[in-house]
Enzyme design. Structure first.
Site, PDB file in Angstrom:
ATOM      1  CB  ILE A  28      -0.987  -0.039   1.389  1.00  0.00           C
ATOM      2  CG1 ILE A  28      -2.255   0.725   1.020  1.00  0.00           C
ATOM      3  CG2 ILE A  28      -0.320   0.323   2.523  1.00  0.00           C
ATOM      4  CD1 ILE A  28      -3.295   0.273  -0.081  1.00  0.00           C
ATOM      5  CB  ALA A  29       4.041   1.995   1.291  1.00  0.00           C
ATOM      6  NE  ARG A  34       1.886   2.289  -8.249  1.00  0.00           N
ATOM      7  CZ  ARG A  34       1.959   1.274  -7.449  1.00  0.00           C
ATOM      8  NH1 ARG A  34       3.370   0.956  -7.546  1.00  0.00           N
ATOM      9  NH2 ARG A  34       1.048   0.614  -6.927  1.00  0.00           N
ATOM     10  CE1 TYR A  78       8.562   2.079   9.688  1.00  0.00           C
ATOM     11  CE2 TYR A  78       7.821   1.131  11.749  1.00  0.00           C
ATOM     12  CZ  TYR A  78       7.984   1.064  10.444  1.00  0.00           C
ATOM     13  OH  TYR A  78       7.493  -0.016   9.676  1.00  0.00           O
ATOM     14  CE  LYS A 117      -8.286  -0.675   3.423  1.00  0.00           C
ATOM     15  NZ  LYS A 117      -7.852  -2.208   3.425  1.00  0.00           N
ATOM     16  CG  ASP A 196      -6.997  -5.844   4.247  1.00  0.00           C
ATOM     17  OD1 ASP A 196      -6.762  -5.786   3.294  1.00  0.00           O
ATOM     18  OD2 ASP A 196      -6.396  -5.731   5.304  1.00  0.00           O
TER      19      ASP A 196
END
Length: 351
Positions: A28-29, A34, A78, A117, A196
């Site tokens: 998802i990152a 993009r 992080y 989410k 999900d």
């Protein structure tokens, strides 16, 4: 406090943009990366946001990610991201079970957050995260893209227009065969279909009902099929009975393919939305089952740009939440998913 919170006039005068950092370097990152690159090259967004940084637990992986997308900064931890004063907005792209802990850490470090989410794994975590955000002057918003897309306003206008008469029933489903992904079947990572993919039909229904919990749910009936190796929900179905008589059915699965349709039924016609996860087209039918109206949705970069733009504008305006997905809505959806899991007898190991 981030350098640009509530400083729209200053940012515009000096040509400053919201620097976006991605926390996590998974699938998802990459989608968000993009999106940020495309936004930076698009006149509509180029003056608003800048792709700035990525953080991963492995410095080499983060550096490779940054090089792939042309991000100027990468971090091998992080904590390094949290210490960078030039980060304005952190997109949290890690598994559900980590969202609350990482979101709270970002807020304590003065960073605005856009949280993928499901907002958190459960309502207790959501309340802790929202408590940290409350009064901080920092943005905390959930990145469920369908809440921010232009298609939402199109659907709202159709239903409000009376084109299908009085709203009677709603049906929404989203199913993908993704059980082979380790995260999806791992209870320790809040795996299963519900958080999900099931979150999307529940949100579709909630949006059609007006959001904000304006019409209370009086009764919930639900069931699920467990994923045999781990016990998380493989498939599930939920029927919501609203106080105004509307009945809504939500279905999700991590085993099957589905048509991903969202259907809104009235007493004079009905609406069919193709792909509730990213609506491609909307058709309005009369009682004779003939198409009365067809709507195409606006062309998009990736679909993620709407939530990023909403978050960036909220930061410049000094707001702690986005109108498209206010804190109360995020909490209400997580509370509903907690209720469903309680009825199924499904608990995650960390609960």
């Amino acid at each position: 406090m981030s350098r640009l919170n509530g400083r729209r006039a200053e940012a515009e005068a000096q040509g400053l943009r919201i620097n976006v950092a991605i926390l996590g370097a998974g699938r998802i990152a990459h989608s968000m990366a993009r999106t940020l690159v495309a936004m930076a090259a698009d006149p509509r967004y180029a003056g608003l946001v800048a792709p700035y940084a990525v953080a991963a637990r492995d410095g080499g992986r983060a550096a490779a990610f940054a090089a792939e997308y042309g991000f100027p900064v990468s971090y091998g931890s992080y904590d390094e991201l949290l210490a960078d004063p030039d980060v304005d907005l952190v997109y949290i792209a890690t598994p559900h079970s980590l969202h609350a802990e990482q979101g709270i850490a970002c807020l304590k470090a003065g960073k605005n957050i856009l949280v993928e989410k499901s907002f958190t794994a459960n309502a207790a975590q959501a309340r802790a995260l929202l408590d940290a955000a409350d009064g901080s002057g920092l943005l905390c918003t959930e990145a469920i893209w369908t809440r921010y897309m232009p298609s939402r306003a199109i659907v709202d206008r159709i239903v409000a227009s009376g084109a299908i008469g009085e709203l009677r029933s709603i049906s929404a489903n989203l199913c993908y065969p993704v059980s082979g992904k380790a995260r999806m079947s791992d209870p320790a990572m809040a795996g299963g279909a519900l958080l999900d993919v099931g979150v999307y039909p529940l949100n579709f229904i909630d949006m059609v009902m007006g959001g904000h919990g304006e019409v209370p749910v009086e009764r919930v009936e639900t069931s699920m099929t467990p994923y045999a190796p781990t016990g998380v929900d493989a498939q599930n179905s939920t029927t919501l009975y609203y106080a105004n008589g509307v009945m809504a059915v939500s279905t999700s699965s991590m085993l099957a393919c589905s048509d991903r349709a969202g259907c809104i039924w009235g007493d004079k016609g009905y609406v069919v939305c193709r792909n509730i996860n990213n609506i491609e087209a909307i058709d309005v039918y009369g009682a004779d089952h003939a198409v009365a109206e067809h709507y195409d949705v606006p062309a998009q970069l990736t679909g993620y740009e709407y939530q990023v733009a909403a978050a960036a504008n909220a930061i410049l305006d000094g707001r702690e939440e986005c109108a498209e997905m206010p804190h109360a809505d995020s909490l209400r959806i997580v509370e509903l998913m907690d209720e469903l899991r309680a009825k199924w007898g499904l608990k995650y190991p960390f609960e």
